[in-house]
Scaffold this motif. Structure first.
Motif, PDB file in Angstrom:
ATOM      1  N   LYS A 142      -2.173 109.870 -89.609  1.00 33.63           N
ATOM      2  CA  LYS A 142      -1.434 110.830 -89.037  1.00 33.63           C
ATOM      3  C   LYS A 142      -0.806 110.421 -87.619  1.00 33.63           C
ATOM      4  O   LYS A 142      -1.666 109.488 -87.016  1.00 33.63           O
ATOM      5  CB  LYS A 142      -1.989 112.183 -88.672  1.00 33.63           C
ATOM      6  N   ILE A 143       0.210 110.637 -87.415  1.00 31.91           N
ATOM      7  CA  ILE A 143       0.911 110.446 -85.964  1.00 31.91           C
ATOM      8  C   ILE A 143       1.212 111.753 -85.392  1.00 31.91           C
ATOM      9  O   ILE A 143       1.819 112.670 -85.944  1.00 31.91           O
ATOM     10  CB  ILE A 143       2.399 109.876 -86.060  1.00 31.91           C
ATOM     11  N   ILE A 144       0.430 111.665 -84.286  1.00 34.54           N
ATOM     12  CA  ILE A 144       0.420 113.009 -83.550  1.00 34.54           C
ATOM     13  C   ILE A 144       1.062 112.703 -82.021  1.00 34.54           C
ATOM     14  O   ILE A 144       0.807 111.923 -81.442  1.00 34.54           O
ATOM     15  CB  ILE A 144      -0.868 113.362 -83.014  1.00 34.54           C
ATOM     16  N   VAL A 145       2.301 113.575 -81.813  1.00 31.76           N
ATOM     17  CA  VAL A 145       2.845 113.383 -80.479  1.00 31.76           C
ATOM     18  C   VAL A 145       2.190 114.433 -79.718  1.00 31.76           C
ATOM     19  O   VAL A 145       2.300 115.648 -79.665  1.00 31.76           O
ATOM     20  CB  VAL A 145       4.295 113.691 -80.589  1.00 31.76           C
ATOM     21  N   LEU A 146       1.935 114.091 -78.077  1.00 28.18           N
ATOM     22  CA  LEU A 146       1.300 114.892 -77.231  1.00 28.18           C
ATOM     23  C   LEU A 146       2.169 114.588 -76.148  1.00 28.18           C
ATOM     24  O   LEU A 146       2.766 113.594 -75.921  1.00 28.18           O
ATOM     25  CB  LEU A 146      -0.010 114.185 -76.884  1.00 28.18           C
ATOM     26  N   HIS A 198      13.229 110.041 -88.342  1.00 27.02           N
ATOM     27  CA  HIS A 198      12.713 109.569 -89.455  1.00 27.02           C
ATOM     28  C   HIS A 198      11.665 110.548 -90.141  1.00 27.02           C
ATOM     29  O   HIS A 198      10.987 109.963 -90.862  1.00 27.02           O
ATOM     30  CB  HIS A 198      12.410 108.326 -89.376  1.00 27.02           C
ATOM     31  N   ASP A 199      11.404 111.802 -89.529  1.00 26.12           N
ATOM     32  CA  ASP A 199      10.255 112.499 -89.961  1.00 26.12           C
ATOM     33  C   ASP A 199       8.912 111.676 -90.192  1.00 26.12           C
ATOM     34  O   ASP A 199       8.348 112.015 -91.236  1.00 26.12           O
ATOM     35  CB  ASP A 199      10.700 113.197 -91.497  1.00 26.12           C
ATOM     36  N   LEU A 200       8.708 111.289 -89.114  1.00 28.63           N
ATOM     37  CA  LEU A 200       7.302 110.367 -89.047  1.00 28.63           C
ATOM     38  C   LEU A 200       6.164 110.970 -88.207  1.00 28.63           C
ATOM     39  O   LEU A 200       5.190 110.599 -87.926  1.00 28.63           O
ATOM     40  CB  LEU A 200       7.597 109.023 -88.699  1.00 28.63           C
ATOM     41  N   VAL A 201       6.602 112.440 -87.646  1.00 29.34           N
ATOM     42  CA  VAL A 201       5.660 112.917 -86.899  1.00 29.34           C
ATOM     43  C   VAL A 201       4.772 114.106 -87.908  1.00 29.34           C
ATOM     44  O   VAL A 201       5.732 115.056 -88.226  1.00 29.34           O
ATOM     45  CB  VAL A 201       6.212 113.579 -85.605  1.00 29.34           C
ATOM     46  N   ASP A 202       3.582 114.017 -87.837  1.00 29.64           N
ATOM     47  CA  ASP A 202       2.784 114.942 -88.522  1.00 29.64           C
ATOM     48  C   ASP A 202       2.069 116.228 -87.868  1.00 29.64           C
ATOM     49  O   ASP A 202       2.241 117.141 -88.135  1.00 29.64           O
ATOM     50  CB  ASP A 202       1.549 114.198 -88.902  1.00 29.64           C
ATOM     51  N   GLU A 203       2.005 115.999 -86.421  1.00 25.54           N
ATOM     52  CA  GLU A 203       1.539 116.802 -85.504  1.00 25.54           C
ATOM     53  C   GLU A 203       2.129 116.888 -84.235  1.00 25.54           C
ATOM     54  O   GLU A 203       2.485 115.548 -83.681  1.00 25.54           O
ATOM     55  CB  GLU A 203       0.052 117.099 -85.344  1.00 25.54           C
ATOM     56  N   ASP A 234      -6.358 108.520 -86.672  1.00 25.63           N
ATOM     57  CA  ASP A 234      -5.163 108.983 -86.375  1.00 25.63           C
ATOM     58  C   ASP A 234      -4.642 108.349 -85.208  1.00 25.63           C
ATOM     59  O   ASP A 234      -4.990 107.586 -84.618  1.00 25.63           O
ATOM     60  CB  ASP A 234      -5.328 110.571 -85.725  1.00 25.63           C
ATOM     61  N   ILE A 235      -3.009 108.515 -85.079  1.00 25.81           N
ATOM     62  CA  ILE A 235      -2.412 107.524 -84.057  1.00 25.81           C
ATOM     63  C   ILE A 235      -1.696 108.621 -83.015  1.00 25.81           C
ATOM     64  O   ILE A 235      -1.131 109.517 -83.502  1.00 25.81           O
ATOM     65  CB  ILE A 235      -1.436 106.658 -84.538  1.00 25.81           C
ATOM     66  N   GLN A 236      -2.037 108.437 -81.879  1.00 25.58           N
ATOM     67  CA  GLN A 236      -1.573 109.445 -80.631  1.00 25.58           C
ATOM     68  C   GLN A 236      -0.285 108.628 -80.148  1.00 25.58           C
ATOM     69  O   GLN A 236      -0.545 107.423 -79.697  1.00 25.58           O
ATOM     70  CB  GLN A 236      -2.654 109.946 -79.559  1.00 25.58           C
ATOM     71  N   VAL A 237       0.778 109.527 -79.851  1.00 24.37           N
ATOM     72  CA  VAL A 237       1.836 109.173 -78.953  1.00 24.37           C
ATOM     73  C   VAL A 237       1.881 109.923 -77.844  1.00 24.37           C
ATOM     74  O   VAL A 237       1.892 111.135 -77.602  1.00 24.37           O
ATOM     75  CB  VAL A 237       3.331 109.414 -79.950  1.00 24.37           C
ATOM     76  N   HIS A 238       1.897 109.342 -76.470  1.00 27.48           N
ATOM     77  CA  HIS A 238       1.862 109.887 -75.314  1.00 27.48           C
ATOM     78  C   HIS A 238       3.397 109.367 -74.865  1.00 27.48           C
ATOM     79  O   HIS A 238       3.534 108.274 -74.774  1.00 27.48           O
ATOM     80  CB  HIS A 238       0.743 109.334 -74.386  1.00 27.48           C
ATOM     81  N   GLY A 239       4.049 110.325 -73.855  1.00 26.69           N
ATOM     82  CA  GLY A 239       5.241 109.827 -73.241  1.00 26.69           C
ATOM     83  C   GLY A 239       6.088 109.357 -74.305  1.00 26.69           C
ATOM     84  O   GLY A 239       6.349 110.023 -75.531  1.00 26.69           O
ATOM     85  N   SER A 240       6.995 108.291 -74.080  1.00 25.02           N
ATOM     86  CA  SER A 240       7.471 107.488 -75.017  1.00 25.02           C
ATOM     87  C   SER A 240       8.751 107.953 -75.575  1.00 25.02           C
ATOM     88  O   SER A 240       8.993 108.269 -76.887  1.00 25.02           O
ATOM     89  CB  SER A 240       6.655 106.844 -76.208  1.00 25.02           C
ATOM     90  N   ILE A 270       0.864 126.723 -71.701  1.00 24.53           N
ATOM     91  CA  ILE A 270       0.616 126.993 -72.990  1.00 24.53           C
ATOM     92  C   ILE A 270       0.311 125.834 -73.875  1.00 24.53           C
ATOM     93  O   ILE A 270       1.201 124.863 -73.898  1.00 24.53           O
ATOM     94  CB  ILE A 270       1.950 127.778 -73.682  1.00 24.53           C
ATOM     95  N   PHE A 271      -1.118 125.661 -74.219  1.00 24.01           N
ATOM     96  CA  PHE A 271      -1.276 124.442 -75.213  1.00 24.01           C
ATOM     97  C   PHE A 271      -1.253 124.968 -76.720  1.00 24.01           C
ATOM     98  O   PHE A 271      -1.771 125.984 -76.961  1.00 24.01           O
ATOM     99  CB  PHE A 271      -2.717 124.345 -74.893  1.00 24.01           C
ATOM    100  N   ALA A 272      -0.404 124.304 -77.312  1.00 22.65           N
ATOM    101  CA  ALA A 272      -0.085 124.588 -78.683  1.00 22.65           C
ATOM    102  C   ALA A 272       0.168 123.409 -79.703  1.00 22.65           C
ATOM    103  O   ALA A 272       0.750 122.590 -79.410  1.00 22.65           O
ATOM    104  CB  ALA A 272       0.953 125.399 -78.776  1.00 22.65           C
ATOM    105  N   ASN A 273      -0.939 123.197 -80.846  1.00 26.81           N
ATOM    106  CA  ASN A 273      -0.638 122.195 -81.476  1.00 26.81           C
ATOM    107  C   ASN A 273      -0.073 122.782 -82.859  1.00 26.81           C
ATOM    108  O   ASN A 273      -0.507 123.776 -83.487  1.00 26.81           O
ATOM    109  CB  ASN A 273      -2.199 121.664 -81.987  1.00 26.81           C
ATOM    110  N   TYR A 274       0.933 121.962 -83.336  1.00 29.41           N
ATOM    111  CA  TYR A 274       1.729 122.289 -84.632  1.00 29.41           C
ATOM    112  C   TYR A 274       1.708 121.213 -85.464  1.00 29.41           C
ATOM    113  O   TYR A 274       1.517 119.882 -85.344  1.00 29.41           O
ATOM    114  CB  TYR A 274       3.170 122.533 -84.185  1.00 29.41           C
ATOM    115  N   LYS A 275       1.435 121.494 -86.749  1.00 27.71           N
ATOM    116  CA  LYS A 275       1.447 120.770 -87.918  1.00 27.71           C
ATOM    117  C   LYS A 275       2.639 120.788 -88.730  1.00 27.71           C
ATOM    118  O   LYS A 275       3.144 122.157 -88.962  1.00 27.71           O
ATOM    119  CB  LYS A 275       0.256 120.942 -88.672  1.00 27.71           C
ATOM    120  N   ARG A 276       3.221 119.777 -89.358  1.00 29.03           N
ATOM    121  CA  ARG A 276       4.434 119.684 -89.920  1.00 29.03           C
ATOM    122  C   ARG A 276       3.960 120.706 -91.379  1.00 29.03           C
ATOM    123  O   ARG A 276       2.996 120.357 -91.866  1.00 29.03           O
ATOM    124  CB  ARG A 276       4.621 118.479 -90.445  1.00 29.03           C
ATOM    125  N   ALA A 277       5.219 121.516 -91.665  1.00 27.87           N
ATOM    126  CA  ALA A 277       4.887 122.282 -92.506  1.00 27.87           C
ATOM    127  C   ALA A 277       6.140 122.536 -93.613  1.00 27.87           C
ATOM    128  O   ALA A 277       6.620 123.531 -93.771  1.00 27.87           O
ATOM    129  CB  ALA A 277       4.628 123.611 -92.097  1.00 27.87           C
TER     130      ALA A 277
END
Length: 197
Positions: A3-7, A136-141, A120-126, A180-187
Motif C-alpha cells: 500500500k502507498i499511503i500519503v500523509l 496514475h491512481d497509485l494512492v491507496d490511502e 506499507d510505504i508512506q509518502v510525506h511532503g513530496s 481534523i485527523f482523517a484517514n481515507y481508503k481508496r473506494a
C-alpha cells in the motif's frame, strides 16, 4: 502488493507547502512556512507519533534532501527512520550518505515497488510526486491533517491532474485545537445521483 499511503498536513484551502517552519520551502515567494505550529499541541503530537511508526518511505527529491539533512541527526524523534528503506524519485539524484536510500527514476519504477513484497510505504511532503501518484491512481490511502486556516497561496495537495476517485473514511478525530485527523481508503469510482430522488 504494497500500500502507498500519503500523509499530509493541509489547510482548509488545500495548501500543503512548508507546514513545519519558515525556511522549509519558500519557493514561489511563500511566506507562511510553519503554519501548523500554533495548532500543534500535545494531542496532535501523540496522534502523529502513532502515524510515524517505522515504514518504508517514498519521497520526491526536494523532500528527500530535507529529510536526509535533518533526520539522521534527530532519529530519536522518529524511531526507526534511519533503518527503513527510503525510496527517492528523482531524475538527477543518484546517491546519498543516508543509509538504506534507493533511487527511482520513473512511474514504472514506482509501480514495480508497489507490486513488490514488503511493508506499507508512506509518502510525506513530496508535493510534485504526490500529484504524479494521484494522476496514475497509485494512492491507496490518504492520511490528512486539516488545519483550521486558509492561506490563499502555496502548493496544494490536490492540483491539476488529480483523477476522479472515491474514498472511504477509515479513522477520524478532531483535536481540541481544531485539527481534523482523517484517514481515507481508496473506494473505487465516483458515483453520482440526484439528492432526494
Amino acid at each position: 502488493m504494497r500500500k502507498i499511503i500519503v500523509l499530509s498536513f493541509i489547510t482548509l484551502d488545500g495548501v500543503m507547502q512548508a507546514p513545519g517552519g519558515p525556511e522549509e520551502d519558500t519557493s514561489g515567494g511563500f511566506k507562511y512556512g510553519g503554519w501548523t505550529a500554533p495548532y500543534f499541541d500535545a494531542e496532535a503530537g501523540a496522534a502523529m507519533a502513532k502515524q510515524m511508526k517505522p515504514a518504508d518511505l517514498l519521497l520526491g527529491r526536494k523532500t528527500f534532501e530535507i529529510f536526509a539533512a535533518y533526520w539522521p541527526k534527530h532519529a530519536s524523534l522518529w524511531p526507526g527512520i534511519n533503518d527503513v528503506a527510503k525510496y527517492c524519485v528523482s531524475s538527477t539524484l543518484e546517491t546519498s550518505d543516508w543509509n538504506n536510500s534507493v533511487f527511482l527514476k520513473s512511474v514504472d519504477d514506482i509501480k514495480k515497488l508497489k507490486s513488490s513484497e514488503g511493508s506499507d510505504i508512506q509518502v510525506h511532503g513530496s508535493g510534485n510526486m504526490v500529484q504524479t501518484l494521484l494522476q496514475h491512481d497509485l494512492v491507496d490511502e490518504l492520511w490528512l491533517k486539516t488545519f483550521p486556516i486558509t492561506l490563499g497561496t502555496g502548493k496544494r495537495l490536490f492540483a491539476e491532474g488529480t483523477i476522479p476517485a472515491a474514498f472511504t473514511v477509515i479513522e477520524s478525530f478532531v483535536t481540541s485545537a481544531g485539527v481534523i485527523f482523517a484517514n481515507y481508503k481508496r473506494a473505487g469510482e465516483v458515483k453520482t445521483g440526484t439528492v432526494g430522488a
